[in-house]
Design a protein around this motif. Sequence first.
Motif, PDB file in Angstrom:
ATOM      1  N   GLY A 123       4.188   2.392  -8.902  1.00 30.02           N
ATOM      2  CA  GLY A 123       3.991   1.884  -7.549  1.00 30.02           C
ATOM      3  C   GLY A 123       2.810   2.543  -6.850  1.00 30.02           C
ATOM      4  N   GLN A 124       2.652   3.845  -7.055  1.00 32.41           N
ATOM      5  CA  GLN A 124       1.524   4.559  -6.448  1.00 32.41           C
ATOM      6  C   GLN A 124       0.207   4.074  -7.045  1.00 32.41           C
ATOM      7  N   ARG A 125       0.178   3.895  -8.351  1.00 25.88           N
ATOM      8  CA  ARG A 125      -1.042   3.379  -8.995  1.00 25.88           C
ATOM      9  C   ARG A 125      -1.388   1.997  -8.442  1.00 25.88           C
ATOM     10  N   GLN A 126      -0.382   1.124  -8.347  1.00 25.20           N
ATOM     11  CA  GLN A 126      -0.635  -0.238  -7.886  1.00 25.20           C
ATOM     12  C   GLN A 126      -1.135  -0.235  -6.443  1.00 25.20           C
ATOM     13  N   ARG A 127      -0.592   0.648  -5.591  1.00 24.78           N
ATOM     14  CA  ARG A 127      -1.030   0.687  -4.193  1.00 24.78           C
ATOM     15  C   ARG A 127      -2.432   1.270  -4.061  1.00 24.78           C
ATOM     16  N   ILE A 128      -2.838   2.140  -4.963  1.00 23.79           N
ATOM     17  CA  ILE A 128      -4.221   2.638  -4.951  1.00 23.79           C
ATOM     18  C   ILE A 128      -5.169   1.506  -5.350  1.00 23.79           C
ATOM     19  N   VAL A 129      -4.782   0.734  -6.355  1.00 20.82           N
ATOM     20  CA  VAL A 129      -5.595  -0.428  -6.750  1.00 20.82           C
ATOM     21  C   VAL A 129      -5.648  -1.439  -5.597  1.00 20.82           C
ATOM     22  N   PHE A 130      -4.537  -1.611  -4.907  1.00 20.99           N
ATOM     23  CA  PHE A 130      -4.468  -2.495  -3.746  1.00 20.99           C
ATOM     24  C   PHE A 130      -5.439  -2.009  -2.667  1.00 20.99           C
ATOM     25  N   LEU A 167      -3.145 -11.968  -5.666  1.00 18.46           N
ATOM     26  CA  LEU A 167      -2.229 -11.029  -6.315  1.00 18.46           C
ATOM     27  C   LEU A 167      -1.617 -11.751  -7.508  1.00 18.46           C
ATOM     28  N   ASP A 168      -2.053 -11.381  -8.695  1.00 19.51           N
ATOM     29  CA  ASP A 168      -1.644 -12.059  -9.915  1.00 19.51           C
ATOM     30  C   ASP A 168      -0.569 -11.232 -10.617  1.00 19.51           C
ATOM     31  N   GLU A 169       0.694 -11.554 -10.328  1.00 20.82           N
ATOM     32  CA  GLU A 169       1.834 -10.807 -10.868  1.00 20.82           C
ATOM     33  C   GLU A 169       1.699  -9.314 -10.560  1.00 20.82           C
ATOM     34  N   ALA A 170       1.119  -8.998  -9.416  1.00 24.28           N
ATOM     35  CA  ALA A 170       0.798  -7.613  -9.067  1.00 24.28           C
ATOM     36  C   ALA A 170       2.024  -6.750  -8.824  1.00 24.28           C
ATOM     37  N   THR A 171       3.178  -7.337  -8.567  1.00 27.57           N
ATOM     38  CA  THR A 171       4.380  -6.541  -8.324  1.00 27.57           C
ATOM     39  C   THR A 171       5.409  -6.672  -9.438  1.00 27.57           C
ATOM     40  N   SER A 172       5.069  -7.360 -10.505  1.00 26.95           N
ATOM     41  CA  SER A 172       6.067  -7.672 -11.534  1.00 26.95           C
ATOM     42  C   SER A 172       6.637  -6.446 -12.232  1.00 26.95           C
ATOM     43  N   ALA A 173       5.867  -5.386 -12.359  1.00 23.36           N
ATOM     44  CA  ALA A 173       6.350  -4.211 -13.090  1.00 23.36           C
ATOM     45  C   ALA A 173       6.800  -3.082 -12.163  1.00 23.36           C
ATOM     46  N   LEU A 174       6.922  -3.369 -10.871  1.00 24.93           N
ATOM     47  CA  LEU A 174       7.240  -2.317  -9.915  1.00 24.93           C
ATOM     48  C   LEU A 174       8.732  -2.226  -9.631  1.00 24.93           C
ATOM     49  N   ASP A 175       9.160  -1.021  -9.245  1.00 25.94           N
ATOM     50  CA  ASP A 175      10.531  -0.843  -8.787  1.00 25.94           C
ATOM     51  C   ASP A 175      10.661  -1.487  -7.405  1.00 25.94           C
ATOM     52  N   ASN A 176      11.884  -1.664  -6.937  1.00 26.01           N
ATOM     53  CA  ASN A 176      12.133  -2.360  -5.672  1.00 26.01           C
ATOM     54  C   ASN A 176      11.469  -1.688  -4.476  1.00 26.01           C
ATOM     55  N   GLU A 177      11.469  -0.348  -4.433  1.00 29.62           N
ATOM     56  CA  GLU A 177      10.867   0.356  -3.296  1.00 29.62           C
ATOM     57  C   GLU A 177       9.357   0.130  -3.247  1.00 29.62           C
ATOM     58  N   SER A 178       8.703   0.237  -4.391  1.00 29.24           N
ATOM     59  CA  SER A 178       7.253   0.021  -4.437  1.00 29.24           C
ATOM     60  C   SER A 178       6.903  -1.416  -4.094  1.00 29.24           C
ATOM     61  N   GLU A 179       7.706  -2.354  -4.617  1.00 31.03           N
ATOM     62  CA  GLU A 179       7.451  -3.758  -4.305  1.00 31.03           C
ATOM     63  C   GLU A 179       7.620  -3.996  -2.805  1.00 31.03           C
ATOM     64  N   SER A 180       8.617  -3.371  -2.214  1.00 32.65           N
ATOM     65  CA  SER A 180       8.857  -3.517  -0.779  1.00 32.65           C
ATOM     66  C   SER A 180       7.667  -3.001   0.032  1.00 32.65           C
ATOM     67  N   LEU A 181       7.090  -1.883  -0.378  1.00 37.33           N
ATOM     68  CA  LEU A 181       5.922  -1.335   0.322  1.00 37.33           C
ATOM     69  C   LEU A 181       4.729  -2.279   0.219  1.00 37.33           C
ATOM     70  N   ILE A 182       4.541  -2.876  -0.949  1.00 39.07           N
ATOM     71  CA  ILE A 182       3.432  -3.822  -1.098  1.00 39.07           C
ATOM     72  C   ILE A 182       3.707  -5.091  -0.296  1.00 39.07           C
ATOM     73  N   ARG A 183       4.955  -5.536  -0.258  1.00 36.27           N
ATOM     74  CA  ARG A 183       5.312  -6.706   0.562  1.00 36.27           C
ATOM     75  C   ARG A 183       5.011  -6.435   2.031  1.00 36.27           C
ATOM     76  N   LYS A 184       5.309  -5.222   2.503  1.00 37.14           N
ATOM     77  CA  LYS A 184       4.998  -4.857   3.899  1.00 37.14           C
ATOM     78  C   LYS A 184       3.491  -4.899   4.124  1.00 37.14           C
ATOM     79  N   SER A 185       2.737  -4.449   3.142  1.00 31.36           N
ATOM     80  CA  SER A 185       1.274  -4.496   3.239  1.00 31.36           C
ATOM     81  C   SER A 185       0.793  -5.932   3.363  1.00 31.36           C
TER      82      SER A 185
END
Length: 194
Positions: free
Chosen positions: A100-107, A120-138
């Motif tokens: 999740g941290q790696r994905q948010r740095i890329v974001f 966002l091309d399947e950008a959250t598919s491999a993330l845990d729920n908390e990380s996905e939630s943070l990206i959804r908030k973004s």
Amino acid sequence: TIADLMLRLFNPISGEIFIDGKNISLMQLKDLRKNIGYVSQDIFLKNDTIENNIRFYAKDVSEAEMIEATKMANIYDFIVNLPKGFQTIIGDRGVLLSGGQRQRIVFARTLVRKPKILVLDEATSALDNESESLIRKSIESLKGEITVLIIAHRLSTVMNCDRLLALDKGKIIESGTPAELLENKESYFYKVHH
């Protein structure tokens, strides 16, 4: 395929793609790609500092712009609480960070370029729920600022979208808001959701 077509990695066999009323095949490729930010599930990070990874495609961004992008990507608080902050070395492919941290740095790296369209091309598919939630908030915080095209199979990723398009074999088979599609028991979206 949609992302590849939008980025003009290849041209459509038939039909045309328009952005703001302009046919993308008539746009300068450099100008088109400069205005589209792309984040995939495959993360590219180099064995360098967080700062250099964020500035990878935009060396001339200010510190304030970099901080703003990390705040939009919901990674700023994590970064500033590291002993070396933005100067923290993250290891080859960001191995010292969570997925999740790696994905948010890329974001953040994508947002710092201030794209007009974010894909966002399947950008959250491999993330845990908390990380996905943070990206959804973004993504929610970007509403009204830029156009966000989310390509996803994960339902939680698309539940707050303004409009959904379901594709099958290259054709749009249905469209509507998540609420509209969930009301229709015959819709593909309803069947997948239940």
